[in-house]
Scaffold this active site. Sequence first.
Site, PDB file in Angstrom:
ATOM      1  N   ASP A  12       0.880  -1.172   0.000  1.00  0.00           N
ATOM      2  CA  ASP A  12       0.000   0.000   0.000  1.00  0.00           C
ATOM      3  C   ASP A  12       0.916   1.221   0.000  1.00  0.00           C
ATOM      4  O   ASP A  12       1.486   1.564   1.033  1.00  0.00           O
ATOM      5  CB  ASP A  12      -0.896  -0.003   1.240  1.00  0.00           C
ATOM      6  N   GLU A  72      -1.255  -1.493  -4.632  1.00  0.00           N
ATOM      7  CA  GLU A  72      -2.450  -0.673  -4.794  1.00  0.00           C
ATOM      8  C   GLU A  72      -2.126   0.511  -5.692  1.00  0.00           C
ATOM      9  O   GLU A  72      -1.119   1.190  -5.507  1.00  0.00           O
ATOM     10  CB  GLU A  72      -2.941  -0.184  -3.428  1.00  0.00           C
ATOM     11  N   ASP A 147      -2.471   0.875   7.286  1.00  0.00           N
ATOM     12  CA  ASP A 147      -1.666   0.763   6.068  1.00  0.00           C
ATOM     13  C   ASP A 147      -1.113  -0.659   5.930  1.00  0.00           C
ATOM     14  O   ASP A 147      -0.973  -1.170   4.820  1.00  0.00           O
ATOM     15  CB  ASP A 147      -0.512   1.770   6.095  1.00  0.00           C
TER      16      ASP A 147
END
Length: 189
Positions: A12, A72, A147
């Site tokens: 992420d 992501e 996260d």
Amino acid sequence: MSPKERIIMGVDPGTILMGYGMLHVAGNTPRLMAMGVIRLEKFDNHYIRLKRIFDRITGLIDEFLPDEMAIEAPFFGKNVQSMLKLGRAQGVAMAAALARDIPITEYAPMRIKQAITGNGNASKEQVAGMLQRYLRIPDEQMLPEMDATDGLAAAVCHFFQTSGPMARSGGSAVKNWKDFVNRNPDKVR
């Protein structure tokens, strides 16, 4: 590792906190190896943050030896400067994987949330809760920084996309029940 085993690294991207998760897959069974965050808030210089991202992602790759990376994709926001910085952070993480010849797959945030919770608009807490239940992660291993679970979610999403019924059926939707049974004999008794 046997041919049916693999390790998926999920990332992420972030410029303050970057989340990651390592997923060990044996056959069709995923297991959490590690998850965490790369803290970048103490670095004032954006370029130093990028170097830190590269160094830490490379270190994680060398430690866990992932076969694939799922990352992501940046979402489109209104702040152009933030988008540029986030894109750079993502690019540096991708460069670290590419430097080790690791293939990368990028997923939109909504697609990851949809894969994990069934709802593309799910909250970070909902994603974390679903991952905890699905992977049977004890409470003490859950981190307060979402996260980390977002990075893990990218890895689990990739696992679903590459190991689930759709992947085994060649990626095409089944036409009817008979078609599903023919493509998935192990799922029907």
